[in-house]
Design a protein around this motif. Structure first.
Motif, PDB file in Angstrom:
ATOM      1  N   ASP A  61      76.198  24.826 -51.208  1.00 57.90           N
ATOM      2  CA  ASP A  61      76.467  25.951 -50.311  1.00 57.90           C
ATOM      3  C   ASP A  61      77.575  26.845 -50.858  1.00 57.90           C
ATOM      4  O   ASP A  61      77.622  28.039 -50.558  1.00 57.90           O
ATOM      5  CB  ASP A  61      76.856  25.435 -48.926  1.00 57.90           C
ATOM      6  CG  ASP A  61      75.682  24.771 -48.217  1.00 57.90           C
ATOM      7  OD1 ASP A  61      74.526  25.156 -48.495  1.00 57.90           O
ATOM      8  OD2 ASP A  61      75.914  23.860 -47.396  1.00 57.90           O
ATOM      9  N   ASP A  62      78.479  26.247 -51.625  1.00 56.61           N
ATOM     10  CA  ASP A  62      79.575  26.985 -52.232  1.00 56.61           C
ATOM     11  C   ASP A  62      79.337  27.049 -53.739  1.00 56.61           C
ATOM     12  O   ASP A  62      79.433  26.035 -54.434  1.00 56.61           O
ATOM     13  CB  ASP A  62      80.911  26.296 -51.925  1.00 56.61           C
ATOM     14  CG  ASP A  62      82.116  27.053 -52.478  1.00 56.61           C
ATOM     15  OD1 ASP A  62      81.904  28.105 -53.126  1.00 56.61           O
ATOM     16  OD2 ASP A  62      83.254  26.592 -52.269  1.00 56.61           O
ATOM     17  N   LEU A  63      79.037  28.233 -54.242  1.00 57.29           N
ATOM     18  CA  LEU A  63      78.778  28.412 -55.677  1.00 57.29           C
ATOM     19  C   LEU A  63      80.041  28.808 -56.432  1.00 57.29           C
ATOM     20  O   LEU A  63      79.979  29.177 -57.611  1.00 57.29           O
ATOM     21  CB  LEU A  63      77.672  29.447 -55.881  1.00 57.29           C
ATOM     22  CG  LEU A  63      76.317  29.084 -55.257  1.00 57.29           C
ATOM     23  CD1 LEU A  63      75.310  30.206 -55.472  1.00 57.29           C
ATOM     24  CD2 LEU A  63      75.781  27.769 -55.806  1.00 57.29           C
ATOM     25  N   HIS A  64      81.180  28.746 -55.770  1.00 54.00           N
ATOM     26  CA  HIS A  64      82.508  28.900 -56.398  1.00 54.00           C
ATOM     27  C   HIS A  64      82.663  30.247 -57.105  1.00 54.00           C
ATOM     28  O   HIS A  64      83.445  30.361 -58.054  1.00 54.00           O
ATOM     29  CB  HIS A  64      82.764  27.758 -57.388  1.00 54.00           C
ATOM     30  CG  HIS A  64      82.377  26.423 -56.866  1.00 54.00           C
ATOM     31  ND1 HIS A  64      83.015  25.822 -55.798  1.00 54.00           N
ATOM     32  CD2 HIS A  64      81.398  25.551 -57.251  1.00 54.00           C
ATOM     33  CE1 HIS A  64      82.448  24.644 -55.552  1.00 54.00           C
ATOM     34  NE2 HIS A  64      81.463  24.466 -56.414  1.00 54.00           N
ATOM     35  N   GLY A  65      81.949  31.240 -56.647  1.00 55.49           N
ATOM     36  CA  GLY A  65      82.077  32.561 -57.229  1.00 55.49           C
ATOM     37  C   GLY A  65      81.449  32.705 -58.602  1.00 55.49           C
ATOM     38  O   GLY A  65      81.627  33.732 -59.263  1.00 55.49           O
ATOM     39  N   LEU A  66      80.684  31.704 -59.057  1.00 57.29           N
ATOM     40  CA  LEU A  66      80.108  31.749 -60.406  1.00 57.29           C
ATOM     41  C   LEU A  66      78.870  32.631 -60.476  1.00 57.29           C
ATOM     42  O   LEU A  66      78.578  33.224 -61.509  1.00 57.29           O
ATOM     43  CB  LEU A  66      79.777  30.337 -60.889  1.00 57.29           C
ATOM     44  CG  LEU A  66      80.973  29.408 -61.094  1.00 57.29           C
ATOM     45  CD1 LEU A  66      80.494  28.008 -61.465  1.00 57.29           C
ATOM     46  CD2 LEU A  66      81.886  29.955 -62.188  1.00 57.29           C
ATOM     47  N   CYS A  67      78.099  32.685 -59.401  1.00 54.49           N
ATOM     48  CA  CYS A  67      76.885  33.487 -59.376  1.00 54.49           C
ATOM     49  C   CYS A  67      76.468  33.674 -57.927  1.00 54.49           C
ATOM     50  O   CYS A  67      77.055  33.080 -57.014  1.00 54.49           O
ATOM     51  CB  CYS A  67      75.763  32.832 -60.181  1.00 54.49           C
ATOM     52  SG  CYS A  67      75.242  31.230 -59.549  1.00 54.49           S
ATOM     53  N   ALA A  68      75.435  34.470 -57.712  1.00 55.38           N
ATOM     54  CA  ALA A  68      74.886  34.674 -56.373  1.00 55.38           C
ATOM     55  C   ALA A  68      73.713  33.722 -56.154  1.00 55.38           C
ATOM     56  O   ALA A  68      73.015  33.357 -57.109  1.00 55.38           O
ATOM     57  CB  ALA A  68      74.427  36.118 -56.223  1.00 55.38           C
ATOM     58  N   PRO A  69      73.456  33.307 -54.914  1.00 56.43           N
ATOM     59  CA  PRO A  69      72.348  32.367 -54.665  1.00 56.43           C
ATOM     60  C   PRO A  69      71.016  32.867 -55.203  1.00 56.43           C
ATOM     61  O   PRO A  69      70.209  32.072 -55.711  1.00 56.43           O
ATOM     62  CB  PRO A  69      72.329  32.252 -53.130  1.00 56.43           C
ATOM     63  CG  PRO A  69      73.715  32.598 -52.699  1.00 56.43           C
ATOM     64  CD  PRO A  69      74.202  33.624 -53.680  1.00 56.43           C
ATOM     65  N   GLU A  70      70.752  34.171 -55.114  1.00 55.32           N
ATOM     66  CA  GLU A  70      69.457  34.690 -55.549  1.00 55.32           C
ATOM     67  C   GLU A  70      69.300  34.677 -57.065  1.00 55.32           C
ATOM     68  O   GLU A  70      68.190  34.885 -57.577  1.00 55.32           O
ATOM     69  CB  GLU A  70      69.237  36.107 -55.014  1.00 55.32           C
ATOM     70  CG  GLU A  70      70.274  37.120 -55.441  1.00 55.32           C
ATOM     71  CD  GLU A  70      71.455  37.224 -54.484  1.00 55.32           C
ATOM     72  OE1 GLU A  70      72.157  38.245 -54.540  1.00 55.32           O
ATOM     73  OE2 GLU A  70      71.678  36.266 -53.692  1.00 55.32           O
TER      74      GLU A  70
ATOM     75  N   GLY B 193      70.520  19.109 -61.882  1.00 57.62           N
ATOM     76  CA  GLY B 193      71.644  18.179 -61.831  1.00 57.62           C
ATOM     77  C   GLY B 193      72.674  18.428 -62.916  1.00 57.62           C
ATOM     78  O   GLY B 193      73.829  18.016 -62.791  1.00 57.62           O
ATOM     79  N   SER B 194      72.273  19.108 -63.994  1.00 52.03           N
ATOM     80  CA  SER B 194      73.206  19.409 -65.077  1.00 52.03           C
ATOM     81  C   SER B 194      73.869  20.773 -64.919  1.00 52.03           C
ATOM     82  O   SER B 194      74.636  21.180 -65.781  1.00 52.03           O
ATOM     83  CB  SER B 194      72.477  19.354 -66.428  1.00 52.03           C
ATOM     84  OG  SER B 194      71.986  18.065 -66.693  1.00 52.03           O
ATOM     85  N   TRP B 195      73.587  21.456 -63.825  1.00 52.79           N
ATOM     86  CA  TRP B 195      74.181  22.774 -63.611  1.00 52.79           C
ATOM     87  C   TRP B 195      75.469  22.664 -62.794  1.00 52.79           C
ATOM     88  O   TRP B 195      75.758  23.492 -61.921  1.00 52.79           O
ATOM     89  CB  TRP B 195      73.169  23.707 -62.941  1.00 52.79           C
ATOM     90  CG  TRP B 195      72.169  24.268 -63.904  1.00 52.79           C
ATOM     91  CD1 TRP B 195      71.401  23.568 -64.793  1.00 52.79           C
ATOM     92  CD2 TRP B 195      71.826  25.649 -64.100  1.00 52.79           C
ATOM     93  NE1 TRP B 195      70.596  24.403 -65.525  1.00 52.79           N
ATOM     94  CE2 TRP B 195      70.831  25.696 -65.124  1.00 52.79           C
ATOM     95  CE3 TRP B 195      72.232  26.830 -63.512  1.00 52.79           C
ATOM     96  CZ2 TRP B 195      70.270  26.893 -65.565  1.00 52.79           C
ATOM     97  CZ3 TRP B 195      71.663  28.029 -63.953  1.00 52.79           C
ATOM     98  CH2 TRP B 195      70.705  28.051 -64.962  1.00 52.79           C
ATOM     99  N   ALA B 196      76.247  21.634 -63.071  1.00 48.27           N
ATOM    100  CA  ALA B 196      77.526  21.476 -62.380  1.00 48.27           C
ATOM    101  C   ALA B 196      78.414  22.684 -62.675  1.00 48.27           C
ATOM    102  O   ALA B 196      78.375  23.227 -63.786  1.00 48.27           O
ATOM    103  CB  ALA B 196      78.212  20.187 -62.845  1.00 48.27           C
ATOM    104  N   PRO B 197      79.236  23.116 -61.681  1.00 46.62           N
ATOM    105  CA  PRO B 197      79.426  22.549 -60.340  1.00 46.62           C
ATOM    106  C   PRO B 197      78.584  23.230 -59.268  1.00 46.62           C
ATOM    107  O   PRO B 197      78.999  23.318 -58.108  1.00 46.62           O
ATOM    108  CB  PRO B 197      80.912  22.825 -60.098  1.00 46.62           C
ATOM    109  CG  PRO B 197      81.138  24.155 -60.751  1.00 46.62           C
ATOM    110  CD  PRO B 197      80.225  24.189 -61.952  1.00 46.62           C
ATOM    111  N   LEU B 198      77.386  23.692 -59.631  1.00 47.93           N
ATOM    112  CA  LEU B 198      76.559  24.458 -58.694  1.00 47.93           C
ATOM    113  C   LEU B 198      75.612  23.593 -57.886  1.00 47.93           C
ATOM    114  O   LEU B 198      75.051  24.065 -56.889  1.00 47.93           O
ATOM    115  CB  LEU B 198      75.740  25.503 -59.468  1.00 47.93           C
ATOM    116  CG  LEU B 198      76.543  26.488 -60.319  1.00 47.93           C
ATOM    117  CD1 LEU B 198      75.603  27.376 -61.116  1.00 47.93           C
ATOM    118  CD2 LEU B 198      77.465  27.325 -59.448  1.00 47.93           C
ATOM    119  N   PHE B 199      75.417  22.338 -58.291  1.00 48.35           N
ATOM    120  CA  PHE B 199      74.406  21.470 -57.675  1.00 48.35           C
ATOM    121  C   PHE B 199      75.070  20.440 -56.777  1.00 48.35           C
ATOM    122  O   PHE B 199      76.077  19.830 -57.147  1.00 48.35           O
ATOM    123  CB  PHE B 199      73.596  20.772 -58.773  1.00 48.35           C
ATOM    124  CG  PHE B 199      72.454  19.936 -58.260  1.00 48.35           C
ATOM    125  CD1 PHE B 199      71.329  20.528 -57.726  1.00 48.35           C
ATOM    126  CD2 PHE B 199      72.504  18.551 -58.318  1.00 48.35           C
ATOM    127  CE1 PHE B 199      70.265  19.766 -57.255  1.00 48.35           C
ATOM    128  CE2 PHE B 199      71.452  17.780 -57.860  1.00 48.35           C
ATOM    129  CZ  PHE B 199      70.328  18.385 -57.327  1.00 48.35           C
TER     130      PHE B 199
END
Length: 513
Positions: free
Chosen positions: A196-205, A181-187
């Motif tokens: 579903d959208d990681l905003h180009g910050l990292c890859a899902p894996e 929950g603190s990994w905004a905006p990834l959560f």
């Protein structure tokens, strides 16, 4: 006797506990100090190998040696740690740099501003349930990618402290939802999963699998068994952030229950009926399905008293200095004879979220002594905690029961001033060993050896600290609240003078791993 083990990795110290899961009896306890590194103003780091994994191996072996038990006697292990942290690792799980710590690390100011501008503050709050600030991990990932491209090119997985330790113990790549929950905006807080959208910050894996805190995430490997003394195959829970495990240890579990943890920083967790969306607070799923948490934290608390000890009693041994200063602070009357302290000595987190804020002692005259200074600092921390409590109420989630925990509960001035400022009694439990004890309880829950209400048997309430000096502190509070608003622009100006090239968010040309 069924035994569970809990290990907690804090900012300056790690602790471990062995507990009889049928009664909650503490069988053994151990501690191991470490340092928080501050290589530049606004940065805060740990060595993941030495401070995180080293703590687990040292404390596990120490607990077994102290208790006389063997590794096979431990039926489950749970680990908590400071968080949220950001640690990139390579394909083999080796750290590529020091671990970047939670909200006390303010390096990603420029990245926060960029993401807010690109994604929109309202959109981030709606999706993640929390605004971007120094507590958020997403901007720190962007900082690594921008400022350490060599490290970023080799990054295969992204860890927090607990997930790093979990991988070392079991080989599993997982994290609890409360930490995520603190990994905004990834959560995505609505779904309780990565967005579903990681905003180009990292890859899902690159992100861990999400589980609940008391789920068994894996089993101790043969290599980890040799390092820890535990038996191969010992179940290990997903783990969580230290403050959450500490809240568990003192019975925080129902809506309105609020933990005030008095340690190196003050951290506050409240269980809420529904997600609390307020940009001044942090929000996350709680440790179990169907419950929510709202959080807040100060930037400087126990660390301020440590600084004052070194400044005011440099020639005395640590414990002797604290005893002398505490006695002098008790001798100073409530209100510290008109002295008001803003405890923003490392900037401030909630609710003002101002990394350029600075500490203030206001109202000094030539009659004030070091006891007045210490008391004013403790009262300033208590006032900042009241600011958090009032923010909860303004966000529609007022504080109910308060459970106090942490080293600060042993300081009568700090404890009483907090009750007086907030205007509510604080409940103290029999054991204040903290997060490691809560971890042992979560390990017992993971094996269905305990129900959440059993914590009242494991660690029952022993006393309350009721407010006594509310009128004095209401006057104090009025000055405290105005002082920041009237001086914030001057704080920002002088902070920039002092460190023109080291502002939070400034980016060095290169950084070493």
């Amino acid at each position: 006797m069924t035994v569970t083990m809990g290990i907690d990795i804090g900012t300056f110290e790690a602790k471990g506990a062995l507990v009889d899961a049928s009664t909650g009896r503490l069988l053994a306890q151990a501690r191991r100090p470490h340092e928080m590194r501050v290589p530049r103003p606004g940065w805060a780091e740990h060595d993941a190998e030495a401070d995180w994994w080293g703590a687990v191996t040292h404390l596990s072996q120490a607990l077994l040696a102290q208790s006389g038990l063997g590794g096979r006697d431990v039926k489950a292990l749970a680990v908590s740690a400071i968080g949220p942290c950001c640690l990139p690792v390579d394909r083999d799980g080796h750290p590529l740099r020091a671990g970047i710590l939670y909200g006390v690390d303010t390096r990603a100011g420029a990245e926060i501003a960029e993401l807010n501008a690109r994604l929109g503050e309202e959109r981030i709050l709606s999706l993640a349930g929390t605004a971007l600030n120094s507590q958020a991990v997403g901007p720190k990932i962007l900082w690594i990618a921008r400022q350490e491209p060599g490290n970023w090119a080799r990054t295969v997985r992204l860890h927090t402290a607990t997930s790093f330790v979990l991988e070392r113990l079991t080989g599993a790549f997982a994290m609890d939802r409360y930490t995520a929950g603190s990994w905004a905006p990834l959560f995505d807080q609505t779904r309780g999963e990565w967005s579903d959208d990681l905003h180009g910050l990292c890859a899902p894996e690159q992100l861990p699998r999400l589980l609940w805190s008391a789920e068994i995430a894996g089993e101790v490997t043969a290599a980890a068994a040799r390092a820890t003394g535990l038996a191969p195959g010992t179940p290990v829970t997903t783990g969580t952030i230290d403050a959450a495990a500490e809240a568990v240890s003192v019975g925080v579990r129902r809506p309105g229950d609020t933990m005030v943890m008095m340690g190196s920083t003050v951290f506050v967790i409240q269980i809420a009926r529904a997600p609390v969306r307020d940009p001044r607070l942090w929000a996350a799923p709680w440790l179990v399905p169907g419950r929510h948490a709202a959080m807040a934290g100060l930037a400087t608390s126990g660390t301020l008293t440590q600084w004052l000890r070194g400044l005011l009693a440099p020639d005395l041994p640590r414990e002797e200095a604290f005893a002398a200063l505490s006695a002098e602070a008790e001798a100073s009357p409530p209100g510290a004879r008109g002295l008001v302290c803003l405890p923003y000595f490392s900037g401030e987190r909630t609710p003002i979220h101002d990394p350029l804020a600075r500490g203030v002692f206001f109202g000094l005259d030539l009659t004030h002594g070091r006891g007045d200074l210490m008391r004013a600092a403790l009262e300033g921390i208590a006032a900042a905690t009241r600011h958090i409590a009032e923010t909860f109420a303004e966000a529609g989630s007022p504080v109910g029961r308060i459970m106090a925990v942490g080293g600060g509960t042993r300081n009568p001035v700090w404890l009483q001033a907090t009750a007086d400022m907030i205007g509510l009694p604080q409940e103290l439990r029999r054991l204040t060993f903290g997060a490691a004890y809560g971890d042992a309880f979560l390990a017992a829950r993971a094996l269905d050896l305990a129900h959440e209400d059993d914590i009242d048997t494991w660690n029952p309430p022993v006393r309350q600290v009721a407010p006594h000096h509310r009128p004095v502190y209401d006057r104090h509070w009025a000055v405290f609240r105005q002082l920041y608003d009237r001086t914030a622009d001057l704080m920002h100006e002088t902070t920039r003078w002092a460190n023109p090239s080291d502002q939070p968010g400034s980016s060095p040309g290169s950084a070493s791993p």
